[in-house]
Design an enzyme around this catalytic site. Structure first.
Site, PDB file in Angstrom:
ATOM      1  N   THR A 298      -6.159  60.936 -25.509  1.00  0.00           N
ATOM      2  CA  THR A 298      -4.922  61.392 -24.882  1.00  0.00           C
ATOM      3  C   THR A 298      -5.082  62.755 -24.227  1.00  0.00           C
ATOM      4  OG1 THR A 298      -3.612  60.144 -26.484  1.00  0.00           O
ATOM      5  CG2 THR A 298      -2.473  61.893 -25.297  1.00  0.00           C
TER       6      THR A 298
ATOM      7  N   TYR B  85       0.949  56.500 -20.504  1.00  0.00           N
ATOM      8  CA  TYR B  85      -0.196  57.165 -19.876  1.00  0.00           C
ATOM      9  C   TYR B  85      -1.437  56.319 -20.073  1.00  0.00           C
ATOM     10  CZ  TYR B  85      -1.633  58.421 -24.597  1.00  0.00           C
ATOM     11  OH  TYR B  85      -2.021  58.360 -25.915  1.00  0.00           O
TER      12      TYR B  85
ATOM     13  N   THR C  11      -6.576  60.663 -30.929  1.00  0.00           N
ATOM     14  CA  THR C  11      -6.103  60.867 -32.297  1.00  0.00           C
ATOM     15  C   THR C  11      -6.137  59.613 -33.162  1.00  0.00           C
ATOM     16  OG1 THR C  11      -3.810  60.497 -31.605  1.00  0.00           O
ATOM     17  CG2 THR C  11      -4.605  62.776 -31.604  1.00  0.00           C
ATOM     18  N   ASP C  12      -6.217  58.432 -32.547  1.00  0.00           N
ATOM     19  CA  ASP C  12      -6.136  57.200 -33.340  1.00  0.00           C
ATOM     20  C   ASP C  12      -7.223  57.119 -34.403  1.00  0.00           C
ATOM     21  OD1 ASP C  12      -3.997  56.484 -31.795  1.00  0.00           O
ATOM     22  OD2 ASP C  12      -4.931  54.728 -30.872  1.00  0.00           O
TER      23      ASP C  12
ATOM     24  N   LYS D 142      -4.248  61.186 -39.969  1.00  0.00           N
ATOM     25  CA  LYS D 142      -3.148  61.121 -39.022  1.00  0.00           C
ATOM     26  C   LYS D 142      -1.913  60.599 -39.749  1.00  0.00           C
ATOM     27  CE  LYS D 142      -1.719  59.709 -34.406  1.00  0.00           C
ATOM     28  NZ  LYS D 142      -2.047  59.024 -33.151  1.00  0.00           N
TER      29      LYS D 142
ATOM     30  N   GLU E 110      -5.783  49.715 -64.577  1.00  0.00           N
ATOM     31  CA  GLU E 110      -5.288  48.334 -64.669  1.00  0.00           C
ATOM     32  C   GLU E 110      -6.392  47.328 -64.354  1.00  0.00           C
ATOM     33  OE1 GLU E 110      -1.196  47.471 -63.143  1.00  0.00           O
ATOM     34  OE2 GLU E 110      -1.364  49.505 -62.350  1.00  0.00           O
TER      35      GLU E 110
END
Length: 349
Positions: free
Chosen positions: A33, A46, A112-113, A185, A306
């Site tokens: 981005t 975008y 950023t993903d 993120k 567990e």
């Protein structure tokens, strides 16, 4: 006598030049981005990875006063298309730059993903202690109040700072500094997109000043065994998320694909329902290394709670989320298939 004064002048001049030399920061661009452009300044739509690195640098006033800046384009993708091949390429280039003393610090511009995943991968595989800082943007370069230029400026300030030496791979975003291991993120669209759910930021960059409050105690960089020099790929590891009444379809598909490792995004403390417990047993019998992680954003997955991990043959992720547990398991499998050793990696790194 004149010769002595001349030599003294040259010495003072040389020392002065050296003292005034700015740190050298290399910017490695991968797209995202921060390099994106849109048709309208006031709309979210975008296309990522449109601008080359020279345009990113030119858009940030004052960078030349912080460091000697050079840049190169390593990739140009939206980070949803980030690949292991690009990770290996980045790792190789970073190690080359530091080995050849081409820079004092490196900044990586990145979507950023998957930025948190790249940061963790590099924190485990870069073989030098010089700072590597990842940053990006939530708004494209053409947007009103684009956040990319400020993030890039702060990332360069961090990479150029004496305080960052020895801190390894970091992620700088919205004035906060996170370790490459712990950054996550946490928001899909807001500019304050990253945090470390268990520990918070380790410092901040504000008004061109770097301040650290914490330090990472986990091993990384040169202390890790994960030297991938010469490798062109990594063992395939799948991630399967669980939910209420989840069938074993995902795990069975991973088994059929002959993956080397499997990470489960389990419920609560990494728990598996009955059908997926049976599927994991089958995976372990096939020689697949299985790590139990959790879909819960904070906390640890602990041994023998567990789930009887000794009986099931599983490894726990400690506090790594599934997407990061996958990275450590991929790298761990380049070294060993021994469950005890793989488990120790998750407690140390």
């Amino acid at each position: 006598m004149k010769k002595v004064f001349f030599l003294l002048f040259l010495l003072i001049f040389s020392v002065s030049l050296f003292a005034q030399r700015l740190p050298r920061v290399r910017i490695l661009a991968t797209g995202g981005t921060i390099a994106g452009t849109g048709a309208s300044a006031d709309r979210a739509a975008y296309t990522a990875g449109e601008l080359p690195v020279k345009d990113l640098i030119a858009a940030v006033p004052g960078l030349d006063k912080v460091a000697e800046i050079t840049g190169e384009q390593v990739a140009n993708v939206g980070s949803q298309d980030m690949t292991v091949a690009i990770w290996i390429k980045l790792n190789k280039r970073i190690n080359e730059i530091f080995k050849n003393d081409e820079a004092d610090g490196i900044v990586i511009t990145h979507g950023t993903d998957t930025q948190e995943e790249t940061a963790y991968f590099l924190s485990l595989t870069v073989r030098y202690d010089k700072p590597v800082v990842l940053t990006g943007a939530m708004r494209p370069a053409t947007a009103i109040s684009a956040d990319g230029p400020k993030n890039l400026y702060d990332a360069v300030v961090l990479a150029a700072s004496k305080e960052a030496q020895g801190k390894g791979v970091m992620l700088e975003f919205s004035e906060s500094i996170f370790t490459g291991r712990d950054a996550v993120k946490i928001n899909t669209t807001h500019v304050e997109a990253f945090n470390s759910p268990n520990d918070g930021p380790i410092g901040q960059v504000y008004d061109g000043q770097v301040v650290f409050y914490k330090q990472l105690l986990r091993k990384e960089n040169k202390s890790t065994p994960f030297d991938i020099t010469g490798m062109t790929s990594l063992p395939e590891v799948a991630v399967v998320y669980l939910y209420a009444d989840a069938p074993a379809t995902g795990i069975n598909a991973a088994i059929a694909k002959n993956v080397k490792g499997l990470v489960t995004g389990g419920l609560g403390n990494g728990n598996l329902n009955k059908v997926n417990t049976t599927a994991v047993e089958a995976a372990v019998k096939r020689g697949i290394s299985v790590v139990r992680a959790s879909r819960v954003p904070s906390g640890r997955v602990v041994l023998h709670d567990e789930t009887d991990d000794a009986k099931l043959g599983t490894i726990v992720s400690d506090d790594l989320l599934p997407q990061k547990a996958r990275i450590l398991l991929m790298l761990g499998l380049t070294q060993t298939m021994d469950k005890a050793q793989l488990q120790q990696y998750f407690f140390e790194y």
